[in-house]
Design an enzyme around this catalytic site. Structure first.
Site, mmCIF file in Angstrom:
data_model
loop_
_atom_site.group_PDB
_atom_site.id
_atom_site.type_symbol
_atom_site.label_atom_id
_atom_site.label_comp_id
_atom_site.label_asym_id
_atom_site.label_seq_id
_atom_site.Cartn_x
_atom_site.Cartn_y
_atom_site.Cartn_z
ATOM 1 N N GLU A 1 0.844 -1.200 0.000
ATOM 2 C CA GLU A 1 0.000 0.000 0.000
ATOM 3 C C GLU A 1 0.882 1.254 0.000
ATOM 4 O O GLU A 1 1.054 1.921 1.034
ATOM 5 C CB GLU A 1 -0.910 -0.076 1.244
ATOM 6 C CG GLU A 1 -1.992 0.966 1.313
ATOM 7 C CD GLU A 1 -3.136 0.731 0.353
ATOM 8 O OE1 GLU A 1 -3.006 -0.061 -0.600
ATOM 9 O OE2 GLU A 1 -4.175 1.364 0.553
ATOM 10 N N SER B 1 -6.757 -0.160 -0.431
ATOM 11 C CA SER B 1 -7.857 0.080 0.499
ATOM 12 C C SER B 1 -7.909 1.540 0.927
ATOM 13 O O SER B 1 -8.832 1.931 1.614
ATOM 14 C CB SER B 1 -7.729 -0.828 1.719
ATOM 15 O OG SER B 1 -6.407 -0.895 2.158
ATOM 16 N N HIS C 1 -11.989 -3.020 -5.075
ATOM 17 C CA HIS C 1 -11.616 -3.246 -3.675
ATOM 18 C C HIS C 1 -12.302 -4.493 -3.128
ATOM 19 O O HIS C 1 -13.483 -4.467 -2.790
ATOM 20 C CB HIS C 1 -11.985 -2.000 -2.844
ATOM 21 C CG HIS C 1 -11.524 -2.073 -1.422
ATOM 22 N ND1 HIS C 1 -12.170 -1.458 -0.388
ATOM 23 C CD2 HIS C 1 -10.465 -2.712 -0.867
ATOM 24 C CE1 HIS C 1 -11.531 -1.703 0.737
ATOM 25 N NE2 HIS C 1 -10.507 -2.463 0.468
ATOM 26 N N GLU D 1 -16.053 -3.188 -3.719
ATOM 27 C CA GLU D 1 -16.303 -1.766 -3.981
ATOM 28 C C GLU D 1 -15.601 -1.430 -5.291
ATOM 29 O O GLU D 1 -14.387 -1.641 -5.413
ATOM 30 C CB GLU D 1 -15.713 -0.896 -2.866
ATOM 31 C CG GLU D 1 -16.468 -0.944 -1.559
ATOM 32 C CD GLU D 1 -15.848 -0.012 -0.506
ATOM 33 O OE1 GLU D 1 -16.593 0.739 0.120
ATOM 34 O OE2 GLU D 1 -14.618 -0.053 -0.323
ATOM 35 N N ASN E 1 -14.760 1.376 4.647
ATOM 36 C CA ASN E 1 -13.797 1.756 5.684
ATOM 37 C C ASN E 1 -14.128 3.119 6.285
ATOM 38 O O ASN E 1 -13.879 3.376 7.448
ATOM 39 C CB ASN E 1 -12.372 1.748 5.134
ATOM 40 C CG ASN E 1 -11.854 0.321 4.991
ATOM 41 O OD1 ASN E 1 -12.351 -0.588 5.656
ATOM 42 N ND2 ASN E 1 -10.890 0.116 4.121
HETATM 43 P P1 NAI Z 1 0.706 -8.483 1.287
HETATM 44 O O1 NAI Z 1 1.833 -7.778 1.945
HETATM 45 O O2 NAI Z 1 0.181 -9.737 1.850
HETATM 46 O O3 NAI Z 1 1.095 -8.784 -0.236
HETATM 47 C C1 NAI Z 1 1.700 -7.885 -1.096
HETATM 48 C C2 NAI Z 1 2.476 -8.685 -2.120
HETATM 49 O O4 NAI Z 1 2.893 -7.839 -3.152
HETATM 50 C C3 NAI Z 1 3.732 -9.338 -1.546
HETATM 51 O O5 NAI Z 1 3.748 -10.716 -1.872
HETATM 52 C C4 NAI Z 1 4.866 -8.609 -2.229
HETATM 53 O O6 NAI Z 1 5.992 -9.422 -2.450
HETATM 54 C C5 NAI Z 1 4.203 -8.209 -3.522
HETATM 55 N N1 NAI Z 1 4.846 -7.105 -4.207
HETATM 56 C C6 NAI Z 1 5.386 -5.990 -3.688
HETATM 57 N N2 NAI Z 1 5.875 -5.226 -4.681
HETATM 58 C C7 NAI Z 1 5.629 -5.852 -5.832
HETATM 59 C C8 NAI Z 1 5.919 -5.579 -7.200
HETATM 60 N N3 NAI Z 1 6.555 -4.496 -7.545
HETATM 61 N N4 NAI Z 1 5.507 -6.465 -8.130
HETATM 62 C C9 NAI Z 1 4.867 -7.587 -7.780
HETATM 63 N N5 NAI Z 1 4.600 -7.900 -6.499
HETATM 64 C C10 NAI Z 1 4.977 -7.055 -5.547
HETATM 65 O O7 NAI Z 1 -0.426 -7.371 1.154
HETATM 66 P P2 NAI Z 1 -2.002 -7.574 1.058
HETATM 67 O O8 NAI Z 1 -2.558 -7.599 2.409
HETATM 68 O O9 NAI Z 1 -2.292 -8.686 0.123
HETATM 69 O O10 NAI Z 1 -2.449 -6.202 0.424
HETATM 70 C C11 NAI Z 1 -2.257 -5.900 -0.939
HETATM 71 C C12 NAI Z 1 -3.113 -4.707 -1.325
HETATM 72 O O11 NAI Z 1 -4.475 -4.979 -1.020
HETATM 73 C C13 NAI Z 1 -2.784 -3.418 -0.574
HETATM 74 O O12 NAI Z 1 -2.963 -2.339 -1.458
HETATM 75 C C14 NAI Z 1 -3.814 -3.375 0.545
HETATM 76 O O13 NAI Z 1 -4.088 -2.082 0.984
HETATM 77 C C15 NAI Z 1 -5.007 -3.971 -0.167
HETATM 78 N N6 NAI Z 1 -6.005 -4.567 0.694
HETATM 79 C C16 NAI Z 1 -5.633 -5.343 1.749
HETATM 80 C C17 NAI Z 1 -6.596 -5.907 2.568
HETATM 81 C C18 NAI Z 1 -6.196 -6.755 3.722
HETATM 82 O O14 NAI Z 1 -7.043 -6.988 4.604
HETATM 83 N N7 NAI Z 1 -4.981 -7.263 3.750
HETATM 84 C C19 NAI Z 1 -8.042 -5.697 2.320
HETATM 85 C C20 NAI Z 1 -8.308 -4.935 1.136
HETATM 86 C C21 NAI Z 1 -7.313 -4.377 0.374
#
Ligand code: NAI
Length: 718
Positions: free
Chosen positions: A403, A430, A451, A463, A501
């Protein structure tokens, strides 16, 4: 005069009959009807047909849907919604019961040849037949989802099903309002055979002519004892009542009513059971809970229509998910399960392995998927850390990386240069601005937020965030995809926190305020659960992750100022690396078999001495009015839809599907309206005095209270 069948050719809205050498097949509708519902007209034509069939003395009767993807989707919910008098509802029940009894009384073998959905009244119809066979078509399912609409199966379902498959299995379907896939239905004895769609009518014909006899389902001894002895039923009653209380907190009248109807019918026989079932149908149909659930049903149906113009594009969709973390892996999984080809990209092999394991774990939990099914879903996901020959095919991107605006912008603009110039680009952010994210991407009309909520596989809401450049076509295609994934879209403006949110923040903050005043977190969480939330706000913070919550909180304060400010409890726990459930410790301690309050909490957070819960309603009021005040702001600002009915519908759906707001209350706006704007205003003024300015009533609430308007009417914004 020879008795004859008069309706032998298809007419939309009615049943018709085809005869073949003495066996009559009743088709429940015509092929061009998309959905077969049991409207009063269709049911009347069925009744007339059955009267005629009785006279012609058929060798056998088959009941079939018009197509392989449609048997009957149940009662006509529009008609249900229009019933305001319980007597009318009871009459509807009795009439249906009487007609299905005519099927049971036909002096020949009757077979339900099921392909496609066979639910609610459709399932009850099939239960009146001697045999049920079902196809393995992907759309085939059978069950009784009535309690999801706040009613019980009122056309004999509570009487026939327990006798057929035993009380335990029957309650396992009726109480939660479940539908079963063919294999599961066969396993519990609800259907006799699972056959292929090509073979079903021939097989049904053979059974109807008694040339083939499917082996009957034998109820195991234990099920017979539980179903047909008073001691057994006493045991089931105790167990079911305890389970219902635990799961519904007494908030849903349909489930206990269905349980009683089942028990009464088994105890006193169907002569007592059927009239009781019909009377209960009438009573339940007019309860506020049923009204709210039926209304939500229509809102969900409405959401499905948002993607109507985008279905064609789905046929050629090649999806590209960037980031294989919790969210990216979840998104890749739901896409692959719906047969979309997926490229899943991350920066390291390790992250990809993690993602793949996440997908596999989720799939193997689904009992209805065979190991071949799991393998073919996994095969659809191409994992990579670099570029692939298939890159150029990608035309729908979902970004789910860290994020961080700069990182996201960089990754997306690089990607945009490598794939089709009109590929849709979505971010799962998010909290970041979609409009800003779109800057620097050629053709920014194709950029939007998509989202998903965590866990992606389970949460039903998406969303769709419309940035300032996003064009309508993009929104429609994303909505179509959301629906295809079995989820519900709402369309939201690009404001901090979007809708869900944003509304949740004051609610979560209020839980923090209560904690600092010395309220016990178990009391706070219990009060919210009693209100009907699936979990309390403190527990929810742990579930979301306290680091994520901290980040969202900052975005909200930056976006809206003081009214979104929290008591910084979350920050203090994050400092101690207590991140909630994922780290094993947050407000709760997850290290044992059962979650318990974090023993260091009071000390760590400097909380006041424990305060007696006293008036639980006070806690509920503070939590829910925090939600309502922000929700009405969103309504009036047009955050989701045009202010008025459209926005109210999206907020109701969004709060139920995205925040777990109790479905029996119909959503946040429906709840607020049930209290009336005047009461809401009074309560908010009181809380403002007692707790501070954050409860200052939003102007739209004041205006509606003063002008005697409802929350479904738009008011002028000052
Ligand atoms: P996470 O930290 O579990 O996963 C992120 C992944 O992206 C990691 O595997 C990382 O290695 C990879 N990554 C980072 N830079 C990259 C790049 N340049 N190219 C390809 N992969 C890359 O994070 P999560 O929780 O899955 O969140 C991801 C997105 O979803 C964020 O924007 C977050 O705000 C959003 N989100 C998260 C929620 C949650 O409850 N965890 C709910 C709704 C949205």
């Amino acid at each position: 005069m020879e008795p004859t069948i008069t309706n032998s050719s298809p007419v939309a809205g009615k049943v018709h009959v085809v005869e073949h050498d003495g066996v009559f097949t009743i088709f429940l509708g015509s092929e061009d009807e998309r959905v077969i519902t049991l409207t009063s007209v269709r049911v009347a034509s069925l009744k007339e047909t059955l009267q005629q069939l009785k006279e012609v003395k058929p060798k056998g009767v088959i009941v079939s849907g018009p197509r392989e993807d449609m048997f009957a989707a149940g009662a006509d919910i529009n008609a249900i919604q229009s019933i305001v008098d319980p007597v009318v509802g009871e009459e509807l029940g009795r009439e249906g019961q009487m007609i299905f009894q005519m099927i049971e009384d036909l002096p020949c073998t009757t077979v339900a040849a099921i392909s496609g959905p066979c639910v609610g009244g459709g399932c009850e119809l099939s239960l009146a037949c001697d045999f049920r066979i079902i196809t393995d078509h992907p759309s085939s399912q059978i069950g009784l989802p009535e309690t999801k609409l706040g009613i019980l199966p009122g056309w004999g379902g509570t009487q026939r099903l327990p006798r057929l498959i035993g009380i335990q299995q029957a309650l396992g379907i009726i109480l939660p309002g479940k539908t079963l896939r063919p294999k599961q239905a066969k396993k519990v004895g609800l259907v006799h055979e699972v056959v292929s769609a090509d073979a079903i009518l021939d097989r049904a014909d053979a059974i109807a002519r008694k040339k083939a006899v499917p082996s009957p389902h034998q109820l195991p001894l234990l099920d017979r004892l539980l179903t047909f002895t008073s001691l057994g039923r006493y045991f089931v009653k105790q167990k079911s009542e305890a389970m219902l209380m635990k799961e519904t907190k007494g908030n849903y009248p349909a489930q206990p009513a269905a349980l009683n109807a089942v028990l009464l019918g088994l105890k006193k026989g169907t002569k007592v059971g059927y009239p009781h079932e019909a009377a209960e149908l009438g009573r339940l149909l007019v309860t506020p809970e049923s009204r709210a659930l039926v209304n939500l049903f229509f809102l969900a149906e409405g959401a499905k229509k948002l993607g109507k113009g985008g279905k064609d594009e789905l046929k050629t969709l090649h999806t590209f998910v960037v980031g294989a973390g919790v969210m990216g892996a979840g998104v890749a999984s739901v896409l692959a399960q719906k047969s979309f080809p997926v490229i899943l990209k991350d920066t390291s092999q390790e992250a990809l392995e993690h993602g793949k394991t996440h997908i596999k774990k989720g799939l193997t939990k689904k009992k209805y998927l065979s190991s071949e099914d799991v393998a073919s879903v996994l095969n659809r996901v191409e994992c990579t850390t670099g570029e692939l020959p298939t890159f150029t095919k990608a035309n729908f991107v979902v970004e789910a990386i860290v994020e961080n605006m700069e990182v996201k912008k960089k990754v997306l603009s690089e990607l945009a240069g490598k794939i089709s110039p009109d590929a849709i680009i979505c971010s799962n952010t998010s909290s970041l601005s979609i409009s800003e994210l779109a800057e620097g991407i050629p053709n920014p009309g194709r950029v939007a937020g998509m989202h998903f909520f965590n866990p992606v596989e389970k949460m039903p809401l998406v969303e769709i965030i419309r940035g300032k450049h996003t064009d309508d076509k993009t929104v429609v295609i994303i909505a179509a995809l959301t629906t295809k994934l079995g989820k519900f879209p709402i369309i939201v403006e690009d404001v901090p926190g979007f809708l869900v949110n944003r509304i949740l923040t004051p609610y979560l903050n209020e839980a923090g305020a209560l904690l600092t005043e010395g309220y016990d977190m178990l009391d706070i969480d219990r009060a919210a659960v009693k209100f009907g939330m699936p979990m309390g706000p403190v527990r929810l913070l742990d579930e979301v992750g306290l680091d994520v919550a901290k980040h969202v909180s900052k975005v909200m304060v930056d976006g809206y100022g003081e009214r979104m400010a929290s008591k910084n409890l979350v920050d203090k726990l994050v400092e101690k690396k207590m991140l909630g459930k994922k780290s094993g410790m947050g407000f709760y301690d997850y290290s044992g078999a059962e979650e318990l309050p974090n023993p260091q909490l009071r000390e760590l957070l400097g909380l006041e001495k424990k305060r007696e819960v006293g008036d639980r309603q006070h806690i509920i009021d503070r939590l829910t009015l925090a939600l309502v005040n922000e929700g009405i702001r969103c309504l009036d600002e047009g955050v989701a839809g045009i202010p008025g009915k459209e926005a109210a519908a999206q907020i109701d759906l969004g709060t139920v599907m995205g925040t777990g707001f109790p479905p029996f209350r119909g959503g946040l706006i429906a709840f607020a309206q049930s209290l009336t704007p005047k009461t809401i205003l009074q309560k908010l003024k009181h809380l403002e005095k007692e707790c501070g300015e954050r409860f200052a009533p939003h102007s739209g609430i004041v205006q509606r209270a003063e002008q005697n308007k409802s929350f479904y009417e738009a008011v002028q914004q000052h």
